[in-house]
Design a protein around this motif. Structure first.
Motif, PDB file in Angstrom:
ATOM      1  N   GLN A  74      10.066  18.872  -3.236  1.00 31.63           N
ATOM      2  CA  GLN A  74      11.234  18.065  -3.597  1.00 31.63           C
ATOM      3  C   GLN A  74      12.019  17.621  -2.367  1.00 31.63           C
ATOM      4  N   ILE A  75      11.295  17.061  -1.395  1.00 23.68           N
ATOM      5  CA  ILE A  75      11.921  16.474  -0.215  1.00 23.68           C
ATOM      6  C   ILE A  75      11.575  14.992  -0.196  1.00 23.68           C
ATOM      7  N   PRO A  76      12.466  14.157   0.321  1.00 22.70           N
ATOM      8  CA  PRO A  76      12.153  12.729   0.389  1.00 22.70           C
ATOM      9  C   PRO A  76      11.005  12.466   1.357  1.00 22.70           C
ATOM     10  N   LEU A  77      10.087  11.607   0.950  1.00 24.66           N
ATOM     11  CA  LEU A  77       8.957  11.215   1.782  1.00 24.66           C
ATOM     12  C   LEU A  77       8.965   9.706   1.912  1.00 24.66           C
ATOM     13  N   GLU A  78       8.827   9.203   3.133  1.00 26.40           N
ATOM     14  CA  GLU A  78       8.803   7.765   3.378  1.00 26.40           C
ATOM     15  C   GLU A  78       7.594   7.422   4.229  1.00 26.40           C
ATOM     16  N   SER A  79       6.995   6.275   3.946  1.00 23.64           N
ATOM     17  CA  SER A  79       5.923   5.761   4.788  1.00 23.64           C
ATOM     18  C   SER A  79       6.217   4.297   5.080  1.00 23.64           C
ATOM     19  N   ILE A  80       5.799   3.858   6.257  1.00 20.75           N
ATOM     20  CA  ILE A  80       6.041   2.470   6.642  1.00 20.75           C
ATOM     21  C   ILE A  80       5.013   1.552   6.007  1.00 20.75           C
ATOM     22  N   ALA A  81       3.764   2.015   5.939  1.00 20.27           N
ATOM     23  CA  ALA A  81       2.704   1.183   5.359  1.00 20.27           C
ATOM     24  C   ALA A  81       1.882   2.004   4.388  1.00 20.27           C
ATOM     25  N   LEU A  82       1.614   1.434   3.237  1.00 18.84           N
ATOM     26  CA  LEU A  82       0.742   2.038   2.234  1.00 18.84           C
ATOM     27  C   LEU A  82      -0.568   1.253   2.277  1.00 18.84           C
ATOM     28  N   VAL A  83      -1.681   1.968   2.489  1.00 16.78           N
ATOM     29  CA  VAL A  83      -2.960   1.277   2.643  1.00 16.78           C
ATOM     30  C   VAL A  83      -4.003   1.829   1.687  1.00 16.78           C
ATOM     31  N   GLU A  84      -5.015   0.989   1.434  1.00 20.74           N
ATOM     32  CA  GLU A  84      -6.197   1.414   0.694  1.00 20.74           C
ATOM     33  C   GLU A  84      -7.417   0.871   1.429  1.00 20.74           C
ATOM     34  N   VAL A  85      -8.517   1.575   1.275  1.00 19.39           N
ATOM     35  CA  VAL A  85      -9.759   1.151   1.917  1.00 19.39           C
ATOM     36  C   VAL A  85     -10.725   0.713   0.820  1.00 19.39           C
ATOM     37  N   LYS A  86     -11.178  -0.527   0.903  1.00 22.60           N
ATOM     38  CA  LYS A  86     -12.146  -1.079  -0.052  1.00 22.60           C
ATOM     39  C   LYS A  86     -13.281  -1.717   0.726  1.00 22.60           C
ATOM     40  N   ASP A  87     -14.491  -1.318   0.422  1.00 20.49           N
ATOM     41  CA  ASP A  87     -15.679  -1.889   1.058  1.00 20.49           C
ATOM     42  C   ASP A  87     -15.590  -1.860   2.588  1.00 20.49           C
ATOM     43  N   GLY A  88     -15.035  -0.770   3.112  1.00 21.15           N
ATOM     44  CA  GLY A  88     -14.941  -0.619   4.559  1.00 21.15           C
ATOM     45  C   GLY A  88     -13.830  -1.416   5.212  1.00 21.15           C
TER      46      GLY A  88
END
Length: 132
Positions: A74-88
Motif C-alpha cells: 500500500q505504497i504509491p508506485l509511479e512509472s514514467i513509461a508503461l511498455v509492452e513487448v509484441k513480436d519483439g
C-alpha cells in the motif's frame, strides 16, 4: 532475492549508517517487471524500521505483475513509461490519466523536500542484510 535479470539469488546490503529507524525512503529503480527487487528493498527497509513512502520506476512492463505483486505494501508506485513487448518490438502504452512530466517532477521534488537531511549516526557501523 532472485534477480529476473541474473536468474541467480543476489544479496542486498545497506549500511545501517545510512538507513535508520524513522527514515522515509523513496525507492527508485530503472525497471518494474516482476517486482522482486522493489519487494526486497521494501523488506530491507522494514528490517531497519525505516518507512517506505513510495516507488518510482523509469519503465514498467505491462505484461508483468510487478505492480500487483507490490500492492500489498500500500505504497504509491509511479512509472514514467508503461511498455509492452509484441513480436519483439517494444511499444509505449499511452495513459490518459498519467500526469504531465513537469507536474510529476514538482511532486517528486515536494516528496524529496520532506526527507530528513540530518547526517547519519556515526555510532552504528553495521549492515542490514537481506538474503532470500
Amino acid at each position: 532475492y532472485k534477480s529476473t535479470v541474473a536468474s541467480t539469488p543476489q544479496d542486498l546490503y545497506v549500511s545501517t549508517e545510512y538507513l535508520n529507524p524513522s527514515d522515509r525512503v523513496l525507492i527508485i529503480d530503472d525497471f518494474l517487471a516482476g517486482g522482486r527487487t522493489a519487494d526486497a528493498l521494501v523488506r530491507l527497509c522494514k528490517m531497519a524500521n525505516a518507512n517506505v513512502v513510495g516507488g518510482g520506476f523509469l519503465i514498467e512492463k505491462a505484461a508483468d505483475a510487478g505492480r500487483a505483486f507490490l500492492s500489498g505494501y500500500q505504497i504509491p508506485l509511479e512509472s514514467i513509461a508503461l511498455v509492452e513487448v509484441k513480436d519483439g518490438t517494444i511499444h509505449v502504452i499511452e495513459q490518459d490519466s498519467r500526469e504531465a512530466p513537469a507536474q510529476l517532477q514538482s511532486e517528486v521534488a515536494a516528496v524529496a523536500r520532506n526527507f530528513d537531511d540530518s547526517p547519519p549516526d556515526d555510532d552504528d557501523d553495521g549492515l542490514v542484510r537481506l538474503s532470500v
